[in-house]
Design a protein around this motif. Structure first.
Motif, PDB file in Angstrom:
ATOM      1  N   ASP A 147     -22.374   9.178 -13.839  1.00  0.00           N
ATOM      2  CA  ASP A 147     -23.688   8.706 -13.400  1.00  0.00           C
ATOM      3  C   ASP A 147     -23.612   7.929 -12.097  1.00  0.00           C
ATOM      4  O   ASP A 147     -24.428   7.049 -11.833  1.00  0.00           O
ATOM      5  CB  ASP A 147     -24.334   7.852 -14.491  1.00  0.00           C
ATOM      6  N   GLY A 148     -22.616   8.260 -11.282  1.00  0.00           N
ATOM      7  CA  GLY A 148     -22.485   7.594  -9.994  1.00  0.00           C
ATOM      8  C   GLY A 148     -21.088   7.051  -9.787  1.00  0.00           C
ATOM      9  O   GLY A 148     -20.202   7.207 -10.634  1.00  0.00           O
ATOM     10  N   PRO A 149     -20.855   6.391  -8.650  1.00  0.00           N
ATOM     11  CA  PRO A 149     -19.522   5.886  -8.331  1.00  0.00           C
ATOM     12  C   PRO A 149     -19.031   4.854  -9.337  1.00  0.00           C
ATOM     13  O   PRO A 149     -19.791   3.999  -9.791  1.00  0.00           O
ATOM     14  CB  PRO A 149     -19.708   5.248  -6.947  1.00  0.00           C
ATOM     15  N   ARG A 150     -17.771   4.980  -9.697  1.00  0.00           N
ATOM     16  CA  ARG A 150     -17.089   3.985 -10.526  1.00  0.00           C
ATOM     17  C   ARG A 150     -15.620   4.010 -10.100  1.00  0.00           C
ATOM     18  O   ARG A 150     -14.788   4.621 -10.755  1.00  0.00           O
ATOM     19  CB  ARG A 150     -17.246   4.288 -12.006  1.00  0.00           C
ATOM     20  N   PRO A 151     -15.316   3.353  -8.982  1.00  0.00           N
ATOM     21  CA  PRO A 151     -13.991   3.502  -8.386  1.00  0.00           C
ATOM     22  C   PRO A 151     -12.884   2.919  -9.241  1.00  0.00           C
ATOM     23  O   PRO A 151     -13.052   1.903  -9.916  1.00  0.00           O
ATOM     24  CB  PRO A 151     -14.120   2.738  -7.064  1.00  0.00           C
ATOM     25  N   THR A 152     -11.756   3.582  -9.208  1.00  0.00           N
ATOM     26  CA  THR A 152     -10.550   3.064  -9.847  1.00  0.00           C
ATOM     27  C   THR A 152      -9.789   2.188  -8.856  1.00  0.00           C
ATOM     28  O   THR A 152     -10.161   2.081  -7.684  1.00  0.00           O
ATOM     29  CB  THR A 152      -9.675   4.235 -10.342  1.00  0.00           C
ATOM     30  N   GLY A 153      -8.708   1.546  -9.334  1.00  0.00           N
ATOM     31  CA  GLY A 153      -7.836   0.795  -8.432  1.00  0.00           C
ATOM     32  C   GLY A 153      -8.328  -0.572  -8.038  1.00  0.00           C
ATOM     33  O   GLY A 153      -7.808  -1.175  -7.089  1.00  0.00           O
ATOM     34  N   ASN A 154      -9.316  -1.112  -8.742  1.00  0.00           N
ATOM     35  CA  ASN A 154      -9.800  -2.458  -8.428  1.00  0.00           C
ATOM     36  C   ASN A 154      -8.769  -3.512  -8.828  1.00  0.00           C
ATOM     37  O   ASN A 154      -7.793  -3.221  -9.522  1.00  0.00           O
ATOM     38  CB  ASN A 154     -11.122  -2.717  -9.160  1.00  0.00           C
ATOM     39  N   LEU A 155      -9.008  -4.736  -8.414  1.00  0.00           N
ATOM     40  CA  LEU A 155      -8.162  -5.863  -8.789  1.00  0.00           C
ATOM     41  C   LEU A 155      -8.926  -6.784  -9.716  1.00  0.00           C
ATOM     42  O   LEU A 155     -10.063  -7.179  -9.406  1.00  0.00           O
ATOM     43  CB  LEU A 155      -7.718  -6.646  -7.551  1.00  0.00           C
TER      44      LEU A 155
END
Length: 261
Positions: A147-155
């Motif tokens: 349902d849209g952007p949900r980026p991986t690799g966050n801190l």
């Protein structure tokens, strides 16, 4: 508030520099996961003593390190972490992961297709039995929900703070500019760790986020033993741990290349 951080060619240059200036020892990848069993790994699940693998949460299935909840009736905040048995300081870590199946009943909405690897973590044997997260830095793994952007690799920073571009950041989770993976495909993430001087999350040569000078501080850790938390202490090394946060996930590779100081 979630802070987004982006870089361009930093990741490619950093990896080339790191891998191009290594000695023979540094050229050797070490498989932390042997593909057969959990030798060398220590589980810690909220509500249970260190070493107890409640519900066989962490297991090996078909050669894959698997986080499963098929023996759970409900999740009930049983946050878990699987620690490698020794600490590291300077290294390149490579992890291949994928989310599978459905979230166990009782898992929080934010934990849907959510996991991660903890860096510079406290020793699992210093955690309280009811402690939910270790003092650590989390390279977060997120799966898209279609349902849209949900980026991986966050801190995320349980019990810690970091600096980004010379500024102290006390926000718990800091968004990276990164891809969204909606399905059950395998994702490879590299994490470059140089003590407390520089840490970078990288996918396909692109740096998603980088930060420096992590220290103990803040909260987002419950039921911690007071003697284990020394605010202001620099985090120059620590344990690596894989998360269980209520959504099944598998790991195909967990590899490390130790680097010179």
């Amino acid at each position: 508030m979630r802070r987004a951080v982006s870089t361009t060619l930093f990741g490619v240059a950093l990896l080339l520099l790191t891998l191009g200036c290594t000695d023979k020892k540094e050229e050797e990848w070490i498989n932390l996961f042997n593909g057969k069993d959990l030798e060398g790994w220590v589980p810690k699940i909220t509500g249970y003593p260190t070493g107890e693998n409640y519900g066989n949460t962490f297991r090996v299935e078909d050669g894959l390190l698997t986080v499963s909840y098929d023996k759970y009736y409900r999740f009930d905040n049983r946050f878990g972490h699987l620690f490698y048995e020794k600490p590291f300081s300077n290294y390149l870590l490579r992890i291949e992961y994928r989310f599978i199946g459905e979230q166990v009943e009782g898992g929080a909405q934010w934990a849907l297709k959510n996991s991660g690897v903890m860096l510079h973590s406290q020793d699992p044997y210093t955690m309280g039995e009811q402690q939910d997260f270790p003092i650590s830095l989390e390279a977060q793994f997120l799966g898209g929900l279609g349902d849209g952007p949900r980026p991986t690799g966050n801190l995320c920073t349980p019990g810690t703070h970091v600096e980004i571009n010379g500024e102290l950041i006390e926000t718990h989770c800091i968004d990276a500019v990164a891809p969204t993976y909606n399905g059950e495909e395998w994702v490879t993430m590299d994490i470059l760790v140089r003590g407390d001087q520089e840490i970078a999350h990288i996918i396909d040569g692109d740096t998603l986020i980088k930060y420096q000078h992590p220290v103990v501080g803040g909260d987002v850790v419950n039921n911690i033993l007071p003697e284990a938390k020394k605010d202001g202490q620099a985090l120059k090394s620590g344990y690596i741990a894989l998360q269980s946060e209520s959504h099944p996930i598998q790991f195909r590779k967990v590899m490390i290349k130790e680097l010179n100081n």
